[in-house]
Design a protein around this motif. Structure first.
Motif, PDB file in Angstrom:
ATOM      1  N   GLN A 144       0.830  -1.203   0.000  1.00 45.09           N
ATOM      2  CA  GLN A 144       0.000   0.000   0.000  1.00 45.09           C
ATOM      3  C   GLN A 144       0.869   1.259   0.000  1.00 45.09           C
ATOM      4  OE1 GLN A 144      -2.357  -0.666   3.516  1.00 45.09           O
ATOM      5  NE2 GLN A 144      -3.931  -1.855   2.426  1.00 45.09           N
ATOM      6  N   LYS A 166       0.884   6.879  -6.516  1.00 44.49           N
ATOM      7  CA  LYS A 166      -0.219   7.839  -6.694  1.00 44.49           C
ATOM      8  C   LYS A 166       0.298   9.274  -6.602  1.00 44.49           C
ATOM      9  CE  LYS A 166      -4.655   8.479  -7.268  1.00 44.49           C
ATOM     10  NZ  LYS A 166      -5.328   8.025  -8.514  1.00 44.49           N
ATOM     11  N   GLN A 172       2.010   1.757  -3.486  1.00 41.28           N
ATOM     12  CA  GLN A 172       0.914   2.260  -4.333  1.00 41.28           C
ATOM     13  C   GLN A 172       0.622   3.733  -4.027  1.00 41.28           C
ATOM     14  OE1 GLN A 172      -2.103  -0.562  -3.248  1.00 41.28           O
ATOM     15  NE2 GLN A 172      -1.537  -2.031  -4.875  1.00 41.28           N
TER      16      GLN A 172
END
Length: 535
Positions: A512, A519, A515
Motif C-alpha cells: 500500500q 499515486k 501504491q
C-alpha cells in the motif's frame, strides 16, 4: 525537491521494504537467519531514504544461547555413551553377578560330592563361563573407549573446519565493510551460525574487534581465530597414555602442547572426555580390581588344598600384570615395570608418576589428581605406593613422567587355568570325601576381599549402582538444560526470528505504501499536464 522526487524516494524506499520483507519470509526456516528491518529517515527535509537494512541480532542472548547449547551437547554426549554401559550392566543375563553366583553354586554342589566327576565338571564349566564374561565386559568397555577416540578425532576435525570458515568470513566481512562501513547481513548470519555450531563442540569465547572481525578463543584464553588467522587443534595419542586420544594445540609461535582434559567443560568434546575420565576409566578399573581380587583370593585358597590325585592345588586362575607407559616427552630412556604387592591397598584408578629435581617422585591419582603417599628404595630402584611397586631400569631425568595402570584392562587377561576336573583341590587332606578346601573356597564369596571393604557381589553391585546413579543425575541435568536452552531459543526467536503473520501484514502495508507513492507521482504528472495544457 519536486513532487516527482518525493514520490520516487517513497517508491524506492517501499521497494526496498518489500524486498526485505520478502527476504524475511523466504528465509523463515533458514538456520541462523536473523530477521531484517528497513531503517528509514527523512531525506534532507524532502522525501525519504533508507539508511540501513538492519538485522535483529542480540549478542547477549546469542552468547547465553551458545553457552547453553554447549552444555546441552556435553550432557547429550555423556548420556549417549553412559547409556551403553548402563544397558549392559543392568542386563541380568549379561551381567557378572549371575555368572559368579553360578560358579559358587557349582562349587557348593562339588563340596557336597567332592569325588563326583560330574560336579567337578560343573565347576569347570561355570568357571570358564564366568571368566569369559569378565573378558567380554572389559572388551566391550575397550570398544567404547576406541569409539570415544574416533569421535574425539571427528569433533576436532569439525572444530578446525568451523574455525577456518569463520576466519574466511572475517576476511570477507572486513573487505565488505571497507566499501561502505556496513557489515553484510548474510555474511554476519553465516558467521554467527558457525559460532553457534562451534560452541556445541567446544567451550569458546567470542569478541568482535573494531574492524568487524571475530576473535574466537578457548575458555583458557588460547586463540582459535584471530581475524583471518586460525590455530588448529590436533587429536593424537596422549603423551602419558597412548591408548587414549588427547587434544593438542599449536600456539602462534608454532609450539605444540597437549591440553588438559579439564579445560574442556562444554560441548561434545567436553562431554566425551568427562565420560571417559569419570565413568569409563572408573568402570574398567573397578572391573580389573574385581577380577584381580577374585583370582588372587581363589588361587591363595586353592593352592592350600589337594586335588583328586593327592597333588597340591595349582593356581586356579591367571591374570595379567599392571601396565606402565613412559611419557612421550621424557628426556631419558628409562623404562619401568610394575607389580601389585597388596590387593587390599589397591585403588581403582591409574596413577601419574613424575620425577622431581631432588630425585624424589610425586605420585598422583589419575581420576582426581590427589597426591598419593609413596616411598622410594634407591637400592632396588623401586617406588612403592597404593599396593603397587614400580621398578625403574635406571635413573630418570627431572620431569620424566610415567603412567601406571595397575588394574585397567586386567579383566581382559582373566583366564581359567585348570584342564581337568580332577585338578580341583577340594580337599585339605588325603582322607576320602574331604571337602574342607572346597568349603573354604565357597566361603570366599562372603568375605570382604575387595579392598577389605566389599564382597565380590557387593563390589559388582556397587559398580552397577554407581553407573545407574550417574545415569540418573545426567538425565536430570539434561532435562533441566533442555528446558533452559528452549527458553533461550524462544527468547532469541522473539527478537531475531521471522514471524510469518507479522511479515505478511508488512507485505500488505508496504504494498500500500508503494501504491500511495505511485499515486503521488501520478498526481504530479496530472498537475504538470494541467499546467502545460494552459498554454
Amino acid at each position: 525537491m519536486s513532487i516527482f522526487s518525493i514520490g520516487l524516494s517513497g517508491l524506492s524506499t517501499a521497494q526496498q521494504a518489500l524486498y526485505t520483507t520478502s527476504n524475511n519470509i523466504t528465509n523463515v526456516y533458514t538456520p541462523g537467519y536473523n530477521r531484517e528491518i528497513v531503517m528509514m529517515t527523512e531525506s534532507n527535509g524532502n522525501g525519504v531514504r533508507v539508511t540501513d537494512v538492519q538485522r535483529q541480532f542480540n549478542q547477549f542472548v546469542a552468547t547465553r544461547l551458545n553457552a547453553a547449547a554447549g552444555t546441552l551437547s556435553s550432557l547429550e554426549a555423556y548420556q549417549n555413551e553412559l547409556g551403553q554401559i548402563d544397558n549392559l550392566l543392568s542386563d541380568e543375563a549379561a551381567g557378572l553377578a549371575p555368572m559368579m553366583q553360578k560358579f559358587f553354586s557349582s562349587m557348593s554342589q562339588m563340596a557336597s560330592s567332592p569325588s563326583d566327576p560330574a560336579s567337578r565338571e560343573g565347576v569347570m564349566g561355570a568357571a570358564q563361563t564366568m571368566v569369559a564374561q569378565f573378558r567380554s565386559l572389559d572388551e566391550y568397555a575397550e570398544d567404547i573407549g576406541r569409539s570415544v577416540n574416533q569421535q574425539l578425532e571427528a569433533e576436532v576435525e569439525l572444530v578446525n573446519t568451523y574455525t577456518q570458515q569463520i576466519a574466511d568470513l572475517n576476511r570477507e566481512i572486513v573487505l565488505a565493510r571497507g566499501f561502505d562501513g556496513k557489515t553484510p547481513n548474510n555474511l554476519a548470519n553465516q558467521r554467527d551460525q558457525l559460532v553457534h555450531e562451534l560452541s556445541q563442540r567446544i567451550d569458546i569465547r567470542v569478541n568482535e574487534n573494531s574492524s568487524g572481525a571475530y576473535s574466537v578463543s578457548l575458555s583458557s584464553g588460547l586463540p582459535l581465530v584471530n581475524g583471518e588467522s586460525t590455530y588448529q587443534l590436533t587429536a593424537r595419542p596422549g603423551a602419558n597414555d597412548p591408548t587414549q586420544v588427547m587434544v593438542g594445540y599449536t600456539d602462534p609461535a608454532g609450539n605444540f602442547s597437549e591440553l588438559q582434559e579439564r579445560n574442556f567443560q562444554r560441548g561434545t568434546l567436553g562431554g566425551l572426555m568427562e565420560f571417559r575420565r569419570d565413568s569409563l576409566d572408573k568402570l574398567q578399573n573397578q572391573l580389573g580390581q574385581l577380577a584381580y581380587s577374585f583370582a588372587t583370593a581363589m588361587n591363595e585358597q586353592h593352592t592350600q588344598g589337594l586335588d583328586l590325585n593327592q597333588q597340591p592345588g595349582a593356581e586356579m586362575f591367571s591374570i595379567g600384570s599392571p601396565q606402565v607407559f613412559m611419557n612421550a616427552n621424557n628426556t631419558s630412556t628409562v623404562t619401568a615395570t610394575a607389580t601389585i604387592t597388596d590387593s587390599d591397598a589397591l585403588l581403582a584408578t591409574g596413577f601419574n608418576v613424575r620425577t622431581n629435581d631432588d630425585a624424589t617422585f610425586t605420585v598422583t591419582r589419575a581420576d582426581n589428581g590427589r597426591e598419593v603417599a609413596a616411598t622410594f628404595d634407591a637400592g632396588t630402584n623401586t617406588l612403592s605406593f597404593a599396593g603397587v611397586e614400580m621398578t625403574l631400569s635406571g635413573t630418570p631425568n627431572t620431569n620424566d613422567a610415567f603412567r601406571v595402570e595397575p588394574l585397567k584392562g586386567l579383566a581382559s587377561t582373566f583366564s581359567f587355568e585348570l584342564n581337568d576336573g580332577a585338578e580341583i583341590a577340594a580337599a585339605q587332606s588325603t582322607g576320602s570325601g574331604d571337602n574342607r578346601n572346597a568349603l573354604a573356597m565357597l566361603e570366599l564369596q562372603n568375605q570382604k576381599t575387595i579392598g577389605g571393604t566389599a564382597t565380590f557381589n557387593q563390589a559388582y553391585a556397587g559398580m552397577v549402582s554407581t553407573v545407574g546413579n550417574k545415569m540418573s543425575v545426567v538425565k536430570a541435568n539434561l532435562a533441566a538444560q533442555e528446558g533452559l536452552t528452549s527458553q533461550l531459543e524462544a527468547l532469541q526467536q522473539s527478537e531475531s526470528g521471522v514471524n510469518l503473520d507479522e511479515e505478511a501484514a508488512n507485505l500488505v502495508r508496504f504494498q500500500q505504501y508503494y501504491q500511495a507513492n505511485a499515486k503521488v507521482i501520478e498526481t504530479g504528472t496530472t498537475l504538470l499536464d494541467t499546467i502545460l495544457s494552459l498554454r
